[in-house]
Design a protein around this motif. Structure first.
Motif, short mmCIF file in Angstrom:
data_model
loop_
_atom_site.label_atom_id
_atom_site.label_comp_id
_atom_site.label_asym_id
_atom_site.label_seq_id
_atom_site.Cartn_x
_atom_site.Cartn_y
_atom_site.Cartn_z
N ALA A 1 -22.05 -26.06 48.12
CA ALA A 1 -20.65 -26.13 47.71
C ALA A 1 -20.49 -25.69 46.26
O ALA A 1 -19.60 -24.91 45.91
N ALA A 2 -21.36 -26.18 45.39
CA ALA A 2 -21.31 -25.78 43.98
C ALA A 2 -21.62 -24.29 43.84
O ALA A 2 -20.99 -23.59 43.04
N LEU A 3 -22.58 -23.81 44.61
CA LEU A 3 -22.95 -22.40 44.57
C LEU A 3 -21.74 -21.54 44.94
O LEU A 3 -21.40 -20.60 44.22
N ALA A 4 -21.06 -21.88 46.02
CA ALA A 4 -19.90 -21.11 46.45
C ALA A 4 -18.78 -21.14 45.41
O ALA A 4 -18.18 -20.11 45.09
N THR A 5 -18.52 -22.32 44.86
CA THR A 5 -17.45 -22.47 43.88
C THR A 5 -17.76 -21.68 42.62
O THR A 5 -16.92 -20.94 42.10
N ARG A 6 -18.97 -21.82 42.12
CA ARG A 6 -19.33 -21.13 40.88
C ARG A 6 -19.46 -19.63 41.07
O ARG A 6 -19.11 -18.86 40.18
N LEU A 7 -19.93 -19.21 42.25
CA LEU A 7 -20.01 -17.77 42.51
C LEU A 7 -18.62 -17.16 42.55
O LEU A 7 -18.41 -16.04 42.05
N ALA A 8 -17.66 -17.86 43.12
CA ALA A 8 -16.28 -17.36 43.15
C ALA A 8 -15.75 -17.20 41.72
O ALA A 8 -15.09 -16.21 41.40
N ALA A 9 -16.04 -18.17 40.87
CA ALA A 9 -15.59 -18.10 39.48
C ALA A 9 -16.28 -16.95 38.74
O ALA A 9 -15.64 -16.23 37.96
N ILE A 10 -17.56 -16.76 39.00
CA ILE A 10 -18.29 -15.65 38.38
C ILE A 10 -17.71 -14.32 38.82
O ILE A 10 -17.48 -13.41 38.01
N LYS A 11 -17.46 -14.18 40.11
CA LYS A 11 -16.89 -12.94 40.63
C LYS A 11 -15.53 -12.66 39.99
O LYS A 11 -15.24 -11.52 39.61
N THR A 12 -14.72 -13.68 39.84
CA THR A 12 -13.42 -13.51 39.19
C THR A 12 -13.59 -13.00 37.76
O THR A 12 -12.90 -12.07 37.34
N ARG A 13 -14.55 -13.57 37.03
CA ARG A 13 -14.79 -13.12 35.65
C ARG A 13 -15.29 -11.68 35.62
O ARG A 13 -14.92 -10.90 34.73
N LEU A 14 -16.14 -11.30 36.58
CA LEU A 14 -16.60 -9.91 36.63
C LEU A 14 -15.44 -8.97 36.93
O LEU A 14 -15.34 -7.88 36.35
N ASP A 15 -14.57 -9.37 37.85
CA ASP A 15 -13.39 -8.56 38.16
C ASP A 15 -12.49 -8.41 36.95
O ASP A 15 -11.98 -7.32 36.66
N VAL A 16 -12.29 -9.49 36.21
CA VAL A 16 -11.45 -9.46 35.00
C VAL A 16 -12.11 -8.57 33.95
O VAL A 16 -11.44 -7.77 33.29
N ALA A 17 -13.42 -8.69 33.79
CA ALA A 17 -14.14 -7.86 32.81
C ALA A 17 -13.97 -6.38 33.14
O ALA A 17 -13.75 -5.55 32.26
N HIS A 18 -14.05 -6.05 34.42
CA HIS A 18 -13.89 -4.66 34.83
C HIS A 18 -12.46 -4.20 34.58
O HIS A 18 -12.23 -3.12 34.04
N ALA A 19 -11.50 -5.01 34.94
CA ALA A 19 -10.09 -4.63 34.79
C ALA A 19 -9.66 -4.55 33.33
O ALA A 19 -8.82 -3.74 32.97
N SER A 20 -10.25 -5.38 32.47
CA SER A 20 -9.82 -5.41 31.08
C SER A 20 -10.76 -4.64 30.16
O SER A 20 -10.75 -4.85 28.95
N SER A 21 -11.54 -3.73 30.69
CA SER A 21 -12.54 -3.04 29.89
C SER A 21 -11.98 -1.82 29.15
O SER A 21 -12.72 -0.96 28.76
N ALA A 22 -10.68 -1.77 28.95
CA ALA A 22 -10.01 -0.72 28.18
C ALA A 22 -10.06 0.64 28.86
O ALA A 22 -9.77 1.65 28.24
N LEU A 23 -10.39 0.68 30.12
CA LEU A 23 -10.45 1.97 30.80
C LEU A 23 -9.06 2.55 31.05
O LEU A 23 -8.91 3.76 31.14
N SER A 24 -8.05 1.71 31.15
CA SER A 24 -6.72 2.21 31.45
C SER A 24 -6.12 3.03 30.30
O SER A 24 -5.14 3.73 30.50
N SER A 25 -6.72 2.97 29.13
CA SER A 25 -6.18 3.72 28.00
C SER A 25 -6.73 5.14 27.93
O SER A 25 -6.39 5.89 27.05
N MET A 26 -7.57 5.53 28.87
CA MET A 26 -8.17 6.85 28.85
C MET A 26 -7.49 7.78 29.82
O MET A 26 -6.83 7.37 30.75
N GLY A 27 -7.68 9.06 29.60
CA GLY A 27 -7.23 10.06 30.55
C GLY A 27 -5.98 10.82 30.14
O GLY A 27 -5.48 11.61 30.91
N ASP A 28 -5.47 10.63 28.94
CA ASP A 28 -4.28 11.34 28.50
C ASP A 28 -4.59 12.72 27.92
O ASP A 28 -3.68 13.45 27.57
N ASN A 29 -5.83 13.08 27.81
CA ASN A 29 -6.25 14.33 27.19
C ASN A 29 -6.25 15.44 28.24
O ASN A 29 -7.13 15.50 29.11
#
Length: 180
Positions: A134-162
């Motif tokens: 149960a703890a493994l599932a809960t903590r893995l879900a939280a880790i996955k969320t943080r990885l998703d947030v890290a990917h989404a907020s990695s400043a990649l959306s500011s590229m590509g205007d060139n």
């Protein structure tokens, strides 16, 4: 419309791309002239292609310890591939395209952030007791969320205007694999 560089990196991170890359920079290779924008863009895409997603770890719900180990190995592999991509970006050299060096710097920053997120995830995973599913599932879900947030907020959306960079990316064969 999504920016081309963001689409390339997201495609590489999420779906991967295939095999032999004509624009890859191997140690000791002679690089195309520094003033060739398409060759430079191809080297950048080749560096990013090192992030090609694997099939992912084999998780066994009946064996949490083995699943935990598989995740740890997978995340360590991702960290290693990010490091290889960073070295490939360095090997691409200075950009002949105005603003290209800024884009490469943004890619480096984003990749370093993602590498740190995976390292943090592995550290947290190490502290989870696989005998407590149960703890493994809960903590893995939280880790996955943080990885998703890290990917989404990695400043990649500011590229590509060139426009010049986007045109070079469209012409480079190693970029075409992921720019579909």
């Amino acid at each position: 419309m999504r920016k081309l560089i963001l689409t390339l990196l997201a495609g590489i991170l999420l779906t991967g791309c295939g095999g032999n890359d004509p624009d890859a920079v191997a140690e000791g290779d002679r690089l195309p002239p520094a003033d060739d924008p398409v060759a430079w863009a191809g080297r950048v895409c080749s560096a990013l292609s090192l992030l090609s997603a694997s099939s992912g770890p084999a998780l066994d719900p009946n064996n949490p310890a083995a699943s935990k180990d598989a995740l740890a190995r997978s995340w360590a592999d991702t960290e290693q591939r990010i490091g290889e991509s960073l070295r490939g970006l360095d090997a691409a050299g200075p950009s002949p395209i105005q603003g290209g060096d800024d884009t490469a710097r943004q890619l480096r920053d984003a990749l370093n952030g993602l590498r740190g997120a995976f390292a943090d995830a592995r550290t947290e995973l190490d502290g989870i007791d696989p005998k407590d599913p149960a703890a493994l599932a809960t903590r893995l879900a939280a880790i996955k969320t943080r990885l998703d947030v890290a990917h989404a907020s990695s400043a990649l959306s500011s590229m590509g205007d060139n426009a010049a960079l986007n045109e070079a990316v469209k012409q480079a064969s190693s970029c075409a694999v992921t720019a579909r």
